[in-house]
Design a protein around this motif. Structure first.
Motif, mmCIF file in Angstrom:
data_model
loop_
_atom_site.group_PDB
_atom_site.id
_atom_site.type_symbol
_atom_site.label_atom_id
_atom_site.label_comp_id
_atom_site.label_asym_id
_atom_site.label_seq_id
_atom_site.Cartn_x
_atom_site.Cartn_y
_atom_site.Cartn_z
ATOM 1 N N MET A 1 0.794 -1.169 0.027
ATOM 2 C CA MET A 1 -0.070 0.218 -0.002
ATOM 3 C C MET A 1 0.797 1.277 -0.032
ATOM 4 O O MET A 1 0.300 2.456 -0.413
ATOM 5 C CB MET A 1 -1.111 -0.109 1.269
ATOM 6 C CG MET A 1 -1.856 -1.017 1.082
ATOM 7 S SD MET A 1 -3.090 -0.793 -0.463
ATOM 8 C CE MET A 1 -4.232 0.208 0.174
ATOM 9 N N LEU A 2 2.264 1.192 0.235
ATOM 10 C CA LEU A 2 2.958 2.315 0.112
ATOM 11 C C LEU A 2 3.156 2.738 -1.324
ATOM 12 O O LEU A 2 3.297 4.039 -1.530
ATOM 13 C CB LEU A 2 4.335 1.975 0.817
ATOM 14 C CG LEU A 2 5.114 3.237 1.369
ATOM 15 C CD1 LEU A 2 4.145 3.921 2.339
ATOM 16 C CD2 LEU A 2 6.702 2.649 2.041
ATOM 17 N N ALA A 3 3.099 1.787 -2.084
ATOM 18 C CA ALA A 3 3.237 1.927 -3.552
ATOM 19 C C ALA A 3 1.935 2.881 -3.954
ATOM 20 O O ALA A 3 2.125 3.764 -4.739
ATOM 21 C CB ALA A 3 3.009 0.884 -4.507
ATOM 22 N N ASP A 4 0.803 2.628 -3.219
ATOM 23 C CA ASP A 4 -0.464 3.368 -3.586
ATOM 24 C C ASP A 4 -0.431 4.780 -2.869
ATOM 25 O O ASP A 4 -0.541 5.762 -3.862
ATOM 26 C CB ASP A 4 -1.725 2.724 -2.761
ATOM 27 C CG ASP A 4 -2.755 3.589 -2.820
ATOM 28 O OD1 ASP A 4 -2.980 3.921 -3.950
ATOM 29 O OD2 ASP A 4 -3.727 3.102 -1.972
ATOM 30 N N ALA A 5 0.585 4.924 -1.812
ATOM 31 C CA ALA A 5 0.492 6.046 -1.150
ATOM 32 C C ALA A 5 1.701 7.070 -2.002
ATOM 33 O O ALA A 5 1.292 8.268 -2.357
ATOM 34 C CB ALA A 5 1.140 6.087 0.209
ATOM 35 N N ILE A 6 2.669 6.324 -2.351
ATOM 36 C CA ILE A 6 3.752 7.150 -3.111
ATOM 37 C C ILE A 6 3.339 7.688 -4.288
ATOM 38 O O ILE A 6 3.341 8.821 -4.912
ATOM 39 C CB ILE A 6 5.115 6.424 -3.255
ATOM 40 C CG1 ILE A 6 5.462 6.079 -2.084
ATOM 41 C CG2 ILE A 6 6.078 7.275 -4.040
ATOM 42 C CD1 ILE A 6 6.865 5.087 -2.197
#
Lengths: 433, 262, 283
Positions: free
Chosen positions: C30-35
């Motif tokens: 989900m960090l990919a989503d965030a970035i």
């Protein structure tokens, strides 16, 4: 004032509908979000919000019109599909829920984008209006739309209230809930359904890309101000409503401004404010607490030094600056400042030859000396620490021990008279024999 | 002989709440040493502090008389099994070869010698036939043995193991125990976090009884008295836990400024 | 349709999927989503300052916001005790909202619109051409940046393979032998942000997530060892983007959207097939 009222379009009943409608819808989303926050499932809302795009676009494509009821149905169906797909992946593979969410979110949204471009190509008359579902356009809400969304919001609200007890239980104490007969499985499913509804009702006003903020941020803010669920819910609902109204107003004032981003900005502003100033975990409050702790420590250390000097040199003596500094290292400035402070408090008196403790100061100095020696005794008796090891930690614990802890210490140590270094433990009244 | 581990007045907190109070003890070299205590008594925290994975609030630790950074290559750490995702795409050999990594060698090649050492380590835990198996296809005991093999591949002098007997089948338990004795006979020091009182006495030469504070540390027969055991397992000291909560709540420093020791 | 667009899509999908693999292995998908959401304001601001797209300034702006995002997520988690996923959610929605406001406010100056933020402009960017260095090829403008990004990703992967492996598999053990977890954590998130930024314009926020997460998650299902997972990741990334590309052209719909959807279908198929051949499965 009235002019402002006018320019914002609030004289139109339609606008008032829109504002109160979005406020209500946002509050319901925030209430559901509070439970997902407590169960650490916040990002589920984000996954569902993205996952419903095919539903929104699909129902538009099938019906050929932007009708809130159809869109709601499409959104709900795809919301459930999102939940099911995430569950399917986590059950069938070793992947963690967060990975499953990212997969479903992006694949479903991709499908939605295919449908969106299909709609644009189709040249349906309403096609341009679909943009409002991505970033929110509260102004495009018709009273009939609001009515449809509100009906679903009410359903969610009723379910929430009906299952309030079991949801609360599961949020705070999973193991306990299970033993009480509340199945986390069932309430997990119910919560997922609620999140689907809570997400779907907000898509037109805030937009599905940013919908997650409405589920997460108010809950996180509320948590910073309160530990109690009921208060949290009130706060989260209020914050969501206020942000929705002010975000909508700001977006109305500019041309072609989407609503969603402004609502999120207002939310973030409140969040930032809370990070700094919350009474519970705020940075400012904690900095103050640290400063206060430092002051207490310095003050008490000085009182203790004076008390020790008095123990050694007799009750009548007054002590000079140098004598105090010899007893305990204070910097010149610190000593000046603390003495001044204690003088104002009337805990120390300044005589001809130096400083001495007042009656109150004496009590305080005695209390701290007592706590220090009690703690040393506790360390050596209960924790079997050697005598040359106990001083440093007693030095800091003496400032922390509260009155009832002191009582407990006294009780456990049976009102002792001497500390491990054979020094007398001073009491205000003679110790119990 | 310098002690293998020398702990001085160690106080350590988790999320600002002290979980270890003023631990002060020494572990001798060449012995099997057990850190024993009930759940939540700070055993793992103590190990993490020795390994430098946590910063203590006060106190310090010396290993073979030195700071950890100077002797890190002589120390090996075996964390609990749950600290990894066993579905990670790696086979047994991949994991054991990690024992040959070090910060300087992170970019070089794995040599023939490294491979031989890994193979030898695997055969010492009777796991050589599983070298190419995916790690998710191992039993709990086999996973633990892989971790120990990785640790052996480090060729250290001091081994710290966190609950190596938990969730382990009887065969693995025997294999591990034999290995530990063999290591001791080769002059290695092994420190083991262990929660099972039943077996502690027969396993270890030296025992540290822990319950947020050090109750006793010494030869097994000295420490295993009913008084001391009662003290360690008879519940937490309420004054200690209450003051711990106060410290966390009010953000109080555990050591005053200017008072820190090295 | 131009072959360069397809090649461009493949190159982007390779760098995204390889950089994303380590986020997936660390359970930080989900960090990919965030970035991918959080870099938007950086892109817009840098564009407003430098007045052109595709400049080092734009790259720097976006990288700054990528790191700001990672920093804020950690900060809210540690200092204010917001739960992990909520911290991610709050950070990226806020940064993205800020970016969208900038986009709509300066719509005339900024050559970006809300549409492009989502779909990317891979076809559009193909219209502006330049020479690929040292060759006669006329390639899309952003193509060169994408190629160098891929090279950088592969380089980091080869040089840092062991560090990434050990810190992803067992951070506690890694730091016990003196390896800095922080360094490798920021390196892998840093590479992920860089890739996001370079790809964002071409393929939009959502496809970046799909590319970062889905190919490596698919590969993980059927891989025993890390090298195997990495090459399978690249295979799935390529098949997904090629199939998606032609499907999109055939249906005349969004290329980015179709690739994301096809990647999802690929994943589902592998998961189903793996289940039905359970006796031969690896896990």
């Amino acid at each position: 004032m009235y002019a402002l009222w006018n320019t914002l379009g609030l004289d139109e009943p339609n606008m008032r509908w829109v504002l109160f409608g979005t406020a209500f819808l946002s509050a319901v989303s925030a209430w559901v979000g509070t439970f997902t926050y407590l169960q650490k499932k916040s990002l589920l809302g984000d996954a569902i919000a993205h996952g419903i795009l095919p539903g929104v676009a699909g129902s538009f494509l099938l019906s050929g019109q932007k009708n809130a009821a159809y869109i709601m149905i499409g959104a709900l169906v795809w919301g459930f599909l999102t939940v099911l797909a995430i569950e399917w992946i986590t059950r069938k593979s070793h992947l963690k829920p967060s990975t499953a969410m990212a997969i479903v979110l992006s694949a479903f949204f991709g499908l939605g984008m295919m449908l969106l471009t299909q709609i644009q190509n189709s040249g349906l008359p309403d096609a341009s209006g679909l943009q409002s579902f991505l970033f929110g356009q509260a102004a495009s809400l018709l009273p009939s739309d609001i009515l449809v969304y509100s009906i679903f919001a009410l359903v969610a609200l009723i379910v929430l209230l009906a299952l309030y007890r079991s949801l609360t239980f599961v949020s705070f104490d999973k193991a306990g809930a299970q033993s009480m007969g509340f199945s986390p499985q069932t309430s997990g499913t119910v919560l997922s359904i609620l999140v689907v509804i809570a997400t779907a009702i907000g898509i037109q006003s805030i937009g599905l890309i940013l919908m997650a903020a409405l589920l997460i941020t108010p809950a996180a803010i509320a948590r910073m101000w309160s530990q109690r669920l009921w208060t949290m819910l009130m706060l989260a609902g209020g914050i969501a409503a206020v942000s929705a109204i002010s975000g909508s107003l700001i977006s109305f004032s500019g041309k072609s401004m989407p609503t969603g981003p402004w609502i999120v900005m207002v939310l973030f502003f409140i969040f930032g404010f809370s990070v700094l100033f919350s009474t519970h975990r705020g940075l400012v409050q904690r900095a103050f607490q640290k400063r206060k702790n430092r002051q207490i420590i310095q003050r008490e250390n000085l009182l203790k030094a004076l008390y020790h000097l008095r123990e050694q040199k007799g009750e009548q003596a007054e002590f000079t600056f140098e004598e105090i500094q010899k007893k305990r290292m204070f910097s010149e400035n610190d000593l000046q400042r603390i003495l001044g402070m204690l003088k104002r408090k009337k805990w120390v008196l300044q005589g001809k030859n130096g400083w001495t403790l007042s009656g109150e100061g004496l009590n305080e100095g005695r209390r701290i000396t007592r706590l220090h020696r009690l703690w040393e005794l506790y360390l050596s008796q209960k924790m079997r620490l050697k005598e040359d090891h106990i001083h440093p930690i007693a030095e800091s614990m003496e400032h922390i021990i509260t009155e009832d802890l002191e009582a407990q210490l006294l009780h456990e140590l049976d009102y002792p008279e001497l500390d491990p270094h054979q020094k007398r433990i001073p009491y205000d009244t003679p110790a119990k024999s | 002989m310098t002690p293998a581990i020398d702990i001085h007045n160690l106080t350590a907190s988790y999320e600002r709440k002290p979980v270890l109070w003023e631990i002060d003890c020494q572990f001798p070299q060449g012995k099997l040493i057990g850190i024993v205590g009930p759940n939540g008594s700070g055993k793992t925290t103590l190990l993490k502090n020795i390994m430098g994975l946590m910063k203590p609030d006060s106190g310090y630790i010396r290993i073979f008389g030195e700071k950890l950074d100077k002797v890190r290559h002589r120390v090996s750490y075996v964390p609990q099994r749950e600290t990894v995702d066993w579905d990670f795409p790696a086979d047994v050999m991949d994991v054991v070869l990690m024992g040959r990594y070090n910060p300087k060698k992170l970019f070089g090649r794995i040599s023939r010698e490294d491979k031989d050492i890994a193979i030898e380590a695997l055969s010492r835990v009777n796991m050589l036939e599983f070298a190419n198996r995916h790690i998710s296809q191992l039993s709990g005991g086999q996973q633990q043995r892989v971790f120990i093999a990785r640790s052996l591949a480090q060729k250290a002098d001091l081994y710290l193991m966190d609950e190596p007997f938990v969730g382990v089948d009887a065969a693995s338990e025997d294999a591990i125990l034999n290995l530990l004795t063999e290591m001791k006979n080769n002059g290695k020091t092994v420190v083991i976090v262990h929660h099972d009182l039943q077996t502690a006495y027969e396993y270890f030469d030296h025992i540290a009884l822990l319950n947020t504070r050090l109750v006793a540390s010494g030869a097994a027969e000295e420490v295993f008295t009913s008084d001391l055991l009662q003290e360690a397992y008879g519940g937490r000291l309420t004054v200690l836990s209450r003051i711990g909560e106060l410290i966390a709540k009010k953000d109080f420093p555990i050591r005053e400024k200017g008072q820190e020791e090295n | 349709m131009n072959i360069w667009v397809l090649i461009h899509a493949i190159i982007i999908s390779l760098s995204c999927s390889l950089a994303g693999a380590f986020l997936v292995l660390r359970h930080r998908a989900m960090l990919a989503d965030a970035i991918s959401h959080a870099v938007l304001p950086g892109l817009v601001i840098a564009f407003l300052i430098t007045g052109s797209r595709n400049t080092p300034g734009m790259l720097a702006g976006a990288i700054a916001f990528g790191f700001l995002c990672i920093f804020l997520v950690e900060f809210f988690k540690r200092k204010v005790k917001v739960t992990d996923d909520a911290s991610i959610g709050i950070t990226f929605t806020s940064l993205f909202a800020f970016g969208i406001i900038l986009v709509s406010k300066y719509a005339e100056q900024v050559d970006l619109d809300q549409e492009c933020v989502l779909h990317g402009e891979i076809t559009f960017s193909a219209l502006q051409r330049m020479h690929f260095p040292f060759t006669q090829w006329m390639v899309p403008n952003t193509f060169v940046t994408s190629v160098f990004t891929l090279l950088a990703v592969v380089l980091v992967l080869l040089a840092g393979y062991r560090g990434l492996f050990i810190t992803s598999f067992h951070p506690e053990y890694a730091s016990s032998i003196g390896i800095s977890i922080g360094f490798w954590h920021y390196l892998s998130s840093g590479v992920a942000s860089m890739v996001t930024i370079v790809s964002f314009e071409a393929v939009g926020a959502i496809l970046v997530i799909a590319l970062m997460v889905i190919p490596s998650a698919t590969a993980w299902l059927i891989s025993r060892r890390l090298p195997e997972m990495l090459w399978k990741t690249t295979m799935f990334a390529i098949t997904g983007s090629v199939a998606g590309f032609y499907l999109a052209i055939w249906l005349n719909v969004s290329i980015a959207g179709t690739i994301a959807a096809v990647l999802g279908v690929q994943f589902a198929m592998v998961l189903i097939l793996k289940g039905s051949f359970r006796h031969r499965s690896i896990h």
